[in-house]
Write a protein that holds these residues in place. Structure first.
Motif, PDB file in Angstrom:
ATOM      1  N   GLY A   1      -4.063 -12.425  12.205  1.00 26.06           N
ATOM      2  CA  GLY A   1      -5.229 -11.904  11.499  1.00 26.06           C
ATOM      3  C   GLY A   1      -5.050 -10.466  11.056  1.00 26.06           C
ATOM      4  N   MET A   2      -3.832  -9.948  11.097  1.00 22.81           N
ATOM      5  CA  MET A   2      -3.582  -8.575  10.676  1.00 22.81           C
ATOM      6  C   MET A   2      -3.746  -8.434   9.168  1.00 22.81           C
ATOM      7  SD  MET A   2      -0.264  -7.735  13.104  1.00 22.81           S
ATOM      8  CE  MET A   2       0.147  -6.217  12.231  1.00 22.81           C
ATOM      9  N   ARG A   3      -4.153  -7.254   8.752  1.00 27.14           N
ATOM     10  CA  ARG A   3      -4.312  -6.964   7.332  1.00 27.14           C
ATOM     11  C   ARG A   3      -2.951  -6.778   6.668  1.00 27.14           C
ATOM     12  NH1 ARG A   3      -8.125  -3.964  10.201  1.00 27.14           N
ATOM     13  NH2 ARG A   3     -10.314  -4.329   9.621  1.00 27.14           N
ATOM     14  N   GLN A   4      -2.957  -6.901   5.358  1.00 29.70           N
ATOM     15  CA  GLN A   4      -1.719  -6.740   4.597  1.00 29.70           C
ATOM     16  C   GLN A   4      -1.055  -5.397   4.878  1.00 29.70           C
ATOM     17  OE1 GLN A   4      -1.413  -7.895   0.279  1.00 29.70           O
ATOM     18  NE2 GLN A   4      -1.322  -5.702  -0.031  1.00 29.70           N
ATOM     19  N   GLY A   5      -1.841  -4.301   4.829  1.00 34.45           N
ATOM     20  CA  GLY A   5      -1.282  -2.974   5.072  1.00 34.45           C
ATOM     21  C   GLY A   5      -0.727  -2.822   6.474  1.00 34.45           C
ATOM     22  N   GLU A   6      -1.368  -3.473   7.446  1.00 35.97           N
ATOM     23  CA  GLU A   6      -0.900  -3.404   8.838  1.00 35.97           C
ATOM     24  C   GLU A   6       0.425  -4.138   9.007  1.00 35.97           C
ATOM     25  OE1 GLU A   6      -5.448  -3.252  10.695  1.00 35.97           O
ATOM     26  OE2 GLU A   6      -4.286  -5.107  10.728  1.00 35.97           O
ATOM     27  N   ILE A   7       0.543  -5.279   8.342  1.00 36.83           N
ATOM     28  CA  ILE A   7       1.788  -6.044   8.406  1.00 36.83           C
ATOM     29  C   ILE A   7       2.912  -5.259   7.739  1.00 36.83           C
ATOM     30  CG2 ILE A   7       2.951  -8.128   7.564  1.00 36.83           C
ATOM     31  CD1 ILE A   7       0.269  -9.590   7.886  1.00 36.83           C
ATOM     32  N   HIS A   8       2.599  -4.644   6.612  1.00 42.95           N
ATOM     33  CA  HIS A   8       3.601  -3.870   5.887  1.00 42.95           C
ATOM     34  C   HIS A   8       4.087  -2.677   6.710  1.00 42.95           C
ATOM     35  CE1 HIS A   8       4.793  -0.682   2.922  1.00 42.95           C
ATOM     36  NE2 HIS A   8       5.536  -1.676   2.498  1.00 42.95           N
ATOM     37  N   ALA A   9       3.170  -2.044   7.437  1.00 47.57           N
ATOM     38  CA  ALA A   9       3.524  -0.848   8.206  1.00 47.57           C
ATOM     39  C   ALA A   9       4.148  -1.172   9.564  1.00 47.57           C
ATOM     40  CB  ALA A   9       2.275   0.006   8.419  1.00 47.57           C
ATOM     41  N   LEU A  10       4.076  -2.429   9.991  1.00 49.54           N
ATOM     42  CA  LEU A  10       4.505  -2.792  11.344  1.00 49.54           C
ATOM     43  C   LEU A  10       6.004  -2.577  11.550  1.00 49.54           C
ATOM     44  CD1 LEU A  10       3.590  -4.040  14.055  1.00 49.54           C
ATOM     45  CD2 LEU A  10       4.252  -6.271  13.120  1.00 49.54           C
ATOM     46  N   LYS A  11       6.330  -1.862  12.610  1.00 48.48           N
ATOM     47  CA  LYS A  11       7.717  -1.661  13.027  1.00 48.48           C
ATOM     48  C   LYS A  11       7.982  -2.482  14.286  1.00 48.48           C
ATOM     49  CE  LYS A  11       8.241   3.062  11.257  1.00 48.48           C
ATOM     50  NZ  LYS A  11       7.045   3.048  10.426  1.00 48.48           N
ATOM     51  N   TRP A  12       9.219  -2.872  14.471  1.00 50.23           N
ATOM     52  CA  TRP A  12       9.557  -3.626  15.671  1.00 50.23           C
ATOM     53  C   TRP A  12       9.277  -2.787  16.915  1.00 50.23           C
ATOM     54  CZ3 TRP A  12      10.231  -8.664  15.443  1.00 50.23           C
ATOM     55  CH2 TRP A  12      10.655  -9.254  14.255  1.00 50.23           C
TER      56      TRP A  12
ATOM     57  N   ILE B   1       8.672  -5.927   7.540  1.00 47.80           N
ATOM     58  CA  ILE B   1       8.748  -6.202   6.109  1.00 47.80           C
ATOM     59  C   ILE B   1       9.342  -4.981   5.419  1.00 47.80           C
ATOM     60  CG2 ILE B   1       7.477  -6.863   4.046  1.00 47.80           C
ATOM     61  CD1 ILE B   1       7.310  -8.957   6.207  1.00 47.80           C
ATOM     62  N   SER B   2      10.501  -5.117   4.858  1.00 46.80           N
ATOM     63  CA  SER B   2      11.201  -3.957   4.294  1.00 46.80           C
ATOM     64  C   SER B   2      11.025  -3.864   2.783  1.00 46.80           C
ATOM     65  CB  SER B   2      12.693  -4.025   4.635  1.00 46.80           C
ATOM     66  OG  SER B   2      13.251  -5.241   4.157  1.00 46.80           O
ATOM     67  N   VAL B   3       9.774  -3.867   2.325  1.00 49.56           N
ATOM     68  CA  VAL B   3       9.492  -3.644   0.912  1.00 49.56           C
ATOM     69  C   VAL B   3       8.751  -2.324   0.789  1.00 49.56           C
ATOM     70  CG1 VAL B   3       9.466  -6.069   0.236  1.00 49.56           C
ATOM     71  CG2 VAL B   3       7.361  -5.010   1.048  1.00 49.56           C
ATOM     72  N   LYS B   4       8.876  -1.690  -0.383  1.00 50.38           N
ATOM     73  CA  LYS B   4       8.361  -0.329  -0.554  1.00 50.38           C
ATOM     74  C   LYS B   4       6.845  -0.272  -0.516  1.00 50.38           C
ATOM     75  CE  LYS B   4       8.929   3.741  -3.507  1.00 50.38           C
ATOM     76  NZ  LYS B   4       9.567   4.275  -4.734  1.00 50.38           N
ATOM     77  N   ARG B   5       6.177  -1.192  -1.203  1.00 52.82           N
ATOM     78  CA  ARG B   5       4.723  -1.130  -1.332  1.00 52.82           C
ATOM     79  C   ARG B   5       4.053  -2.298  -0.616  1.00 52.82           C
ATOM     80  NH1 ARG B   5       2.308  -1.885  -5.958  1.00 52.82           N
ATOM     81  NH2 ARG B   5       3.899  -3.286  -6.747  1.00 52.82           N
TER      82      ARG B   5
END
Length: 332
Positions: A196-207, A259-263
């Protein structure tokens, strides 16, 4: 006279007039190109033309940069979704001076964006553009952005977000994951449905944000009362989330970010292209958050437990994300 040519889906305009430096500009529509060339030639004829080539701050793209810097200079981070929207504004108005910005230019921008985004997203972009113009020390002769916003409101082309009840239909998840196999979007879809994480949270998530020992994920989430508008929080590492992360590591390896994409917007953009290709109608990436939260309730999780995972402050906020199916409640 202006020369207007279409190249690669864009309209390239050039003006050559004796006594003035050549002027070139690219537009998304022929109407916008024609309006700009007429306006510029008229200003050259009546003596009101201003050479803005040496003035960095008058360009819309730089005015947007100045808005971002007005936060960053105090150590405040601009939210990734907002930054993505601002970058789209910069891209569209590349090379456009604030002195040249007109009511029609802003409406052309709105029309172009509405081809790919919802009315609520356009509303956010329009107000971000207004904020950048208002923040600038250089002002337009007329409040063209405000005028355009009023026009779009009258036509009901911009509005607040509409409550959605779209959930995954039987077989859609499997179809999506099969089509996404081996691509980073598979990890984003998998994690969104399970966490249920938001798009921005998934994008910013680090291992490194994943604490296996404590069984939690460290996140920075929106908090209007916190400095910078965000505060640190923890969500439980549910079994489904663990399995999704394991599948993701098998696909993506163990780079710094999941997720290793810029935006962050690249996630929803890729998702939209994929659903269109698969013929899956009216499904947005954010709908996967609705799906995840609804599934949590269907598994028997209590409201207070779901709120820990979803990050909602009130029950009213949470209720907008819950779409239980009547058939799933039969026999309860």
């Amino acid at each position: 006279m202006a020369t207007i040519r279409k190249r690669g889906g864009l309209w390239h305009t050039q003006i050559r007039k004796k006594g003035f430096p050549p002027q070139t500009k690219t537009f998304h529509t022929k109407a916008a190109a024609t309006a700009w060339s007429r306006r510029l030639e008229m200003s050259m004829d009546n003596g009101s033309w201003i050479d803005t080539r040496e003035s960095r701050s008058v360009l819309i793209e730089h005015i947007v940069d100045d808005l971002v810097y007005s936060y960053e200079r105090f150590g405040l981070e601009v939210a990734r979704p907002k930054l993505g929207q601002l970058n789209q504004i910069k891209e569209y108005f590349h090379g456009v001076s604030i002195h040249d910005l007109t009511f029609d230019d802003v409406l052309d921008f709105a029309g172009f964006r509405l081809e790919t985004i919802a009315a609520s997203t356009l509303q956010a972009q329009m107000y971000y553009l207004k904020q950048a113009i208002t923040n600038s020390r250089i002002k337009t002769e007329l409040p063209v952005v405000d005028m355009a916003i009023d026009e779009l409101k009258k036509k009901k082309l911009i509005m607040g977000s509409v409550r959605r009840d779209r959930r995954l239909e039987p077989g859609e998840y499997e179809t999506l994951m099969e089509a996404a196999e081996g691509h980073w979007i598979s990890a984003a879809i998998d994690l969104a449905v399970e966490s249920g994480m938001r798009q921005g949270e998934i994008h910013a998530l680090k291992w490194s944000d994943i604490d296996e020992n404590k069984g939690v994920i460290h996140l920075m989430r929106k908090d209007k009362d916190a400095k910078g508008g965000k505060s640190k929080c923890y969500i439980p590492l549910l079994q489904g989330v663990r399995e999704a992360l394991l599948r993701s590591s098998n696909v993506l390896g163990q780079g710094p970010n999941l997720i290793s994409v810029k935006r962050a917007a690249s996630i929803s953009d890729k998702f939209a292209r994929m659903t269109a290709k698969l013929g899956i109608d009216d499904l947005r990436f954010h709908d996967l958050r609705h799906e995840a939260i609804s599934r949590m309730f269907e598994r028997g999780m209590r409201v207070e437990q779901v709120r820990v995972v979803s990050g909602h402050r009130t029950l009213d906020q949470l209720s907008r994300y819950v779409n239980l199916r009547a058939e799933d409640l039969t026999g309860m």
